[in-house]
Enzyme design. Structure first.
Site, short mmCIF file in Angstrom:
data_model
loop_
_atom_site.label_atom_id
_atom_site.label_comp_id
_atom_site.label_asym_id
_atom_site.label_seq_id
_atom_site.Cartn_x
_atom_site.Cartn_y
_atom_site.Cartn_z
N CYS A 107 -19.24 76.97 -92.75
CA CYS A 107 -18.46 78.14 -93.13
C CYS A 107 -17.79 78.01 -94.49
O CYS A 107 -17.21 78.97 -94.99
CB CYS A 107 -17.42 78.42 -92.05
SG CYS A 107 -18.15 79.03 -90.51
N ASP A 109 -11.44 91.97 -88.73
CA ASP A 109 -11.40 91.20 -87.49
C ASP A 109 -12.69 90.42 -87.30
O ASP A 109 -13.60 90.45 -88.14
CB ASP A 109 -11.14 92.12 -86.29
CG ASP A 109 -10.26 91.48 -85.24
OD1 ASP A 109 -10.37 90.27 -85.04
OD2 ASP A 109 -9.46 92.21 -84.61
N ASP A 136 -23.49 85.35 -87.25
CA ASP A 136 -23.02 84.29 -88.14
C ASP A 136 -24.16 83.30 -88.36
O ASP A 136 -24.90 82.99 -87.41
CB ASP A 136 -21.81 83.56 -87.54
CG ASP A 136 -20.90 83.00 -88.63
OD1 ASP A 136 -21.43 82.38 -89.57
OD2 ASP A 136 -19.67 83.18 -88.54
N ASP A 180 -16.90 84.20 -82.29
CA ASP A 180 -16.40 85.54 -82.63
C ASP A 180 -16.22 86.41 -81.40
O ASP A 180 -15.30 87.23 -81.33
CB ASP A 180 -17.35 86.22 -83.61
CG ASP A 180 -17.25 85.67 -85.02
OD1 ASP A 180 -16.23 85.04 -85.33
OD2 ASP A 180 -18.19 85.87 -85.81
N GLY A 216 -35.52 86.27 -81.70
CA GLY A 216 -34.78 86.37 -82.95
C GLY A 216 -35.68 86.70 -84.12
O GLY A 216 -36.72 87.36 -83.97
#
Length: 328
Positions: free
Chosen positions: A17, A48, A66, A89, A137
């Site tokens: 991150c 948020d 993410d 999250d 995915g």
């Protein structure tokens, strides 16, 4: 371990991150894109952790995504960390993850395919441990390896955790120690493995979120790439309060302070402190302490406006003062 001679962190410019677009630049990019439409309980407005769309009186969908480059060299651990980070999250909104989709970028002519299998296996194991389902995915051929998830969860609209519901007089709790950012930077530079950091990053925030909801808490956020100071500032700004942090009460992982003093500080961490500093009041607080509080976390803990079992109280919310964040 598969292909132990290959150091995945050397194939990424950033790490975890810490490679986020700087917060001030990101906020400028999305400025003016509009308020949340009807039915969207949480959208862009307050920055948020996820979007929340209300289906009916009893249920709402939590949607988030993410992904990032390798934060550790072990492909299986990277997959687990990236998956836990993406699921966080949903937990930060008080929700329960239901289904996830892989997001994969891979330099297929540079790195062997068996590493991909280990990354995906790590992601699958974490999603399964969360009681959710992984349903495929999307992948692309890219110059740098990247991995993460798109996640859909559910939450009761009346038991939602948000970053704009903080109230003055409420304590602040932090559910994981800080320091994975500087330890990951040291790992990338030296190859030294920090098992405590891996354990922290792969620990789900599920129990913390469930405890917060059970306690009737309504305000929380997770601490990731913008550090404790950055995410605390966003919570304070959204809630119209000031976040007061007791630096001595904030726990850090073993070796984190030493790594920071040795200079293993990411560019993301320095950008975090630069962003927060105009809104920060921290008289007499050492620069190293502020850098640790700004350390860019990957799969960090929850910052909770309230008290929950096992989480140290690190400060409080007060009526809005001149600065959004105060460190004592």
């Amino acid at each position: 371990m598969v292909c132990v001679a290959i150091r995945l962190t050397q194939y990424a410019r950033g790490g975890g991150c810490a490679c986020k677009i700087p917060a001030d630049e990101l906020e400028e990019m999305v400025r003016g894109l509009g308020a949340s439409p009807a039915g969207l309980l949480v959208g862009l407005d307050t920055g948020d952790d996820a979007a929340v769309f209300q289906l009916n009186g009893d249920s709402a969908i939590v949607a988030t995504t993410d992904f990032f480059g390798p934060v550790v060299d072990d492909p299986y651990d990277w997959g687990r960390i990236a998956a836990a980070n993406a699921l966080s999250d949903v937990y930060a909104m008080g929700g329960r993850p239901l289904v996830a989709l892989n997001l994969l970028a891979w330099p297929r002519k540079v790195l062997p395919a068996e590493l991909v299998t280990e990354v995906l296996r790590g992601g699958l194991d974490i999603v399964t441990s969360a009681g959710a389902h992984l349903g495929g995915g999307h992948s692309i051929d890219d110059a740098e390896p990247k991995y993460g998830l798109a996640v859909t969860g559910m939450v009761h609209p009346d038991r939602l955790l948000r970053n704009d519901c903080g109230r003055a007089g409420v304590p602040l709790s932090l559910t994981k120690p800080l320091g994975v950012g500087v330890l990951n930077s040291q790992h990338k530079a030296t190859g030294e493995v920090f098992e405590a950091a891996v354990a922290s990053m792969t620990m789900l925030n599920r129990a913390a979120a469930e405890a917060a909801v059970a306690a009737g808490i309504t305000c929380a956020t997770d601490v990731t790439g913008f550090g404790l100071l950055g995410h605390g500032m966003k919570l304070a700004r959204a809630s119209g309060v000031t976040a007061v942090i007791d630096a001595a009460a904030v726990e850090s992982l073993d070796g984190a302070v030493e790594a920071l003093r040795a200079g293993y500080i990411s560019g993301g961490t320095r950008r975090n402190l630069h962003w927060v500093r105009p809104h920060l009041h921290a008289p007499g607080i050492a620069e190293d302490t502020l850098l640790l509080l700004a350390d860019a976390q990957t799969s960090g803990g929850l910052l909770v406006a309230g008290e929950i079992p096992g989480a140290p109280v690190i400060g409080e919310l007060t009526p809005r003062r001149e600065h959004l964040v105060e460190v004592r």
